[in-house]
Every structure is written in structure tokens, then in C-alpha cells.
Design a protein around this motif. Structure first.
Motif, PDB file in Angstrom:
ATOM      1  N   GLY A 180       0.789  -1.224   0.000  1.00 36.98           N
ATOM      2  CA  GLY A 180       0.000   0.000   0.000  1.00 36.98           C
ATOM      3  C   GLY A 180       0.816   1.266   0.000  1.00 36.98           C
ATOM      4  O   GLY A 180       0.279   2.355   0.266  1.00 36.98           O
ATOM      5  N   MET A 181       2.105   1.159  -0.312  1.00 37.91           N
ATOM      6  CA  MET A 181       2.983   2.322  -0.406  1.00 37.91           C
ATOM      7  C   MET A 181       3.121   2.755  -1.864  1.00 37.91           C
ATOM      8  O   MET A 181       3.057   1.936  -2.775  1.00 37.91           O
ATOM      9  N   PHE A 182       3.328   4.047  -2.064  1.00 36.95           N
ATOM     10  CA  PHE A 182       3.536   4.590  -3.395  1.00 36.95           C
ATOM     11  C   PHE A 182       4.735   5.531  -3.372  1.00 36.95           C
ATOM     12  O   PHE A 182       5.048   6.134  -2.344  1.00 36.95           O
ATOM     13  N   ILE A 183       5.370   5.657  -4.503  1.00 37.56           N
ATOM     14  CA  ILE A 183       6.384   6.688  -4.701  1.00 37.56           C
ATOM     15  C   ILE A 183       6.009   7.430  -5.969  1.00 37.56           C
ATOM     16  O   ILE A 183       5.794   6.819  -7.017  1.00 37.56           O
ATOM     17  N   ALA A 184       5.881   8.752  -5.884  1.00 31.88           N
ATOM     18  CA  ALA A 184       5.522   9.570  -7.038  1.00 31.88           C
ATOM     19  C   ALA A 184       6.704  10.459  -7.407  1.00 31.88           C
ATOM     20  O   ALA A 184       7.400  10.987  -6.537  1.00 31.88           O
ATOM     21  N   ASP A 185       6.908  10.604  -8.712  1.00 34.54           N
ATOM     22  CA  ASP A 185       8.010  11.449  -9.182  1.00 34.54           C
ATOM     23  C   ASP A 185       7.805  12.906  -8.793  1.00 34.54           C
ATOM     24  O   ASP A 185       8.757  13.634  -8.538  1.00 34.54           O
ATOM     25  N   GLU A 186       6.544  13.330  -8.751  1.00 38.38           N
ATOM     26  CA  GLU A 186       6.250  14.730  -8.416  1.00 38.38           C
ATOM     27  C   GLU A 186       4.985  14.791  -7.581  1.00 38.38           C
ATOM     28  O   GLU A 186       3.972  14.175  -7.925  1.00 38.38           O
ATOM     29  N   THR A 187       5.028  15.517  -6.480  1.00 34.68           N
ATOM     30  CA  THR A 187       3.865  15.633  -5.598  1.00 34.68           C
ATOM     31  C   THR A 187       3.545  17.101  -5.327  1.00 34.68           C
ATOM     32  O   THR A 187       4.352  17.998  -5.582  1.00 34.68           O
TER      33      THR A 187
END
Length: 245
Positions: A180-187
């Protein structure tokens, strides 16, 4: 005959991946804030189906020679909140995610099942430290409070920081993890989310739908495996006849 191998083989691979996605949803049914994932399938270009009659090929329809996984979609619908007696537990209503710094990356999650480490920092165990707008949140102990706007105060009522609640910028690349974890390039920072202390957001997994999908995927996998075996037998007989002639 090779198209039969491709069709059955692609079906097996896709149903196996579908089983993995469904199994991951079921395994995370009790993970706070977990978001259900769903596999989206598509096909390669259609092939025309023909019949040879009197030396002429007649079109009788069309079929899909192979399928593949286009994407694994995350269902972002919010779930209900469950009240707890743990002051470290937090939930949010509205758009956004908690920001957790760990393993040289900042993870996004709705899982607010937090704790504190030996130095008094608020942490999501196994992942990293919960972030405020000025860095890791140092709360010291359980006698801290958080307002609905995410403002953090220590046991003396002194302002510490504000929770860093962010969301991926539309169109940015997102890497998903099984827990349930995410990593986004831009937030971007979200200002309108409401935060609740002593509460957890449940996962949005619908167990009835998952078990139904599990049965369907298992049966589809078995059907593809049977088809592959049948194609292999036909191919073997064709090769045997060819060698005799």
C-alpha cells in the motif's frame, strides 16, 4: 498452430498475474488505508478467422490471438474510519497521503498506524519516519495532539510542525508497492484534508468481490492450461503424421 500456444500461454500468464493481484488485496484486507488494486487486461490486434472452402478462404469472424496486462489500477475510493485508543493512530478524510521518509525515498500512504522510535520520532514501522513540512516529526511521547488541519502540538501545547500531506501531481509517474505504499516522481501539498487522531482508515478491499474474482481467475487459469495441453497434443500428432508421410 503456434497461435494456439500464444493464446493459451498469454492467458496463463495473465491469469497468474491476476491471481497475484487478488492475493495481495486479500492479504492486505486488514492493512490500514490500503487501496485495492485491479488488473486491467487488453488484447493484441484482432486476427480474422477464416475457413478454406473450394480453395477459397472465407471470413467467418475474428478473434484475439493473445492478451496482456495493460496496467494494474489502484481503486482510490475512501473507506470508513475505525476509532482506536492509540494516540499514534491517525486517519484522514479527503484527498492526499501521509509522507514517510525511508530507504532514500519518500513514500505516500493512507496507513496511519504509526508509532514512535527510540528517539521520539513518529514512524510507520518497517517504512520510516512520518514527515512534517519541516522534516521528520519529533513528538517525544504519547501526550501530543493533532488538530483536524494536521497541526502538531507537544505535551506542553507548543506547536511542533504540520503534517506533510501530499498527492501525486496529475500525470506524474507512480511506482506502486505491495504493502500500500507509493512513490511519485512529483507531488503537491494538499491543504484541505481533515486529519483525525485515535482513528484508522480501514482498507477499501471488498472481500466478497475478491473471493469471487479469485474463483473466476483460478477457473480461467485451469481452462487456459487445458487448452495449452490440447494444442500441444494436436501439434504432437501433426508432427507425427508429418514424419510418417
Amino acid at each position: 498452430m503456434l497461435s494456439g500456444f500464444y493464446t493459451a500461454g498469454s492467458g496463463i500468464l495473465n491469469q497468474q498475474r491476476n491471481l497475484n493481484v487478488i492475493g495481495n488485496n486479500i492479504a492486505n484486507n486488514r492493512t490500514a488505508g490500503y487501496r485495492t488494486q485491479k488488473m486491467v487486461q487488453t488484447t493484441y490486434e484482432h486476427n480474422y478467422l477464416t475457413r478454406l472452402e473450394d480453395g477459397i478462404y472465407h471470413r467467418i469472424g475474428e478473434g484475439d490471438p493473445a492478451v496482456y496486462t495493460e496496467e494494474v489500477e489502484t481503486i482510490t475510493d475512501e473507506s470508513f474510519l475505525r476509532e482506536t485508543e492509540n494516540p499514534y493512530d491517525m486517519a484522514m478524510v479527503g484527498r492526499g497521503y501521509f509522507s514517510i521518509a525511508g530507504n532514500n525515498a519518500t513514500y505516500l500512504t493512507r496507513n496511519g498506524n504509526f508509532n514512535i522510535d527510540a528517539e521520539g520520532y513518529l514512524v510507520l514501522e518497517g517504512i520510516g519516519r512520518v514527515q512534517g513540512r519541516n522534516g521528520a516529526l519529533l513528538v517525544g511521547g504519547s501526550d501530543f495532539s493533532i488538530t483536524p488541519h494536521g497541526l502538531v502540538y507537544n505535551s506542553d501545547g507548543v506547536y511542533v510542525d504540520r503534517l506533510l500531506i501530499t498527492a501525486p501531481v496529475e500525470g506524474t509517474k507512480i511506482k506502486k508497492f505491495d504493502n500500500g505504499m507509493f512513490i511519485a516522481d512529483e507531488t503537491e501539498i494538499v491543504e484541505t484534508t481533515t486529519v483525525y487522531q485515535n482513528q484508522l482508515e480501514e482498507s477499501n478491499v471488498d472481500m466478497n468481490a475478491e473471493y469471487t474474482g479469485l474463483i473466476e481467475a483460478q477457473r480461467a487459469l485451469q481452462a487456459c492450461a487445458s487448452a495449452l495441453k490440447m494444442v500441444d497434443n494436436i501439434n504432437g500428432k501433426a508432427a507425427s503424421i508429418s514424419s510418417i508421410s
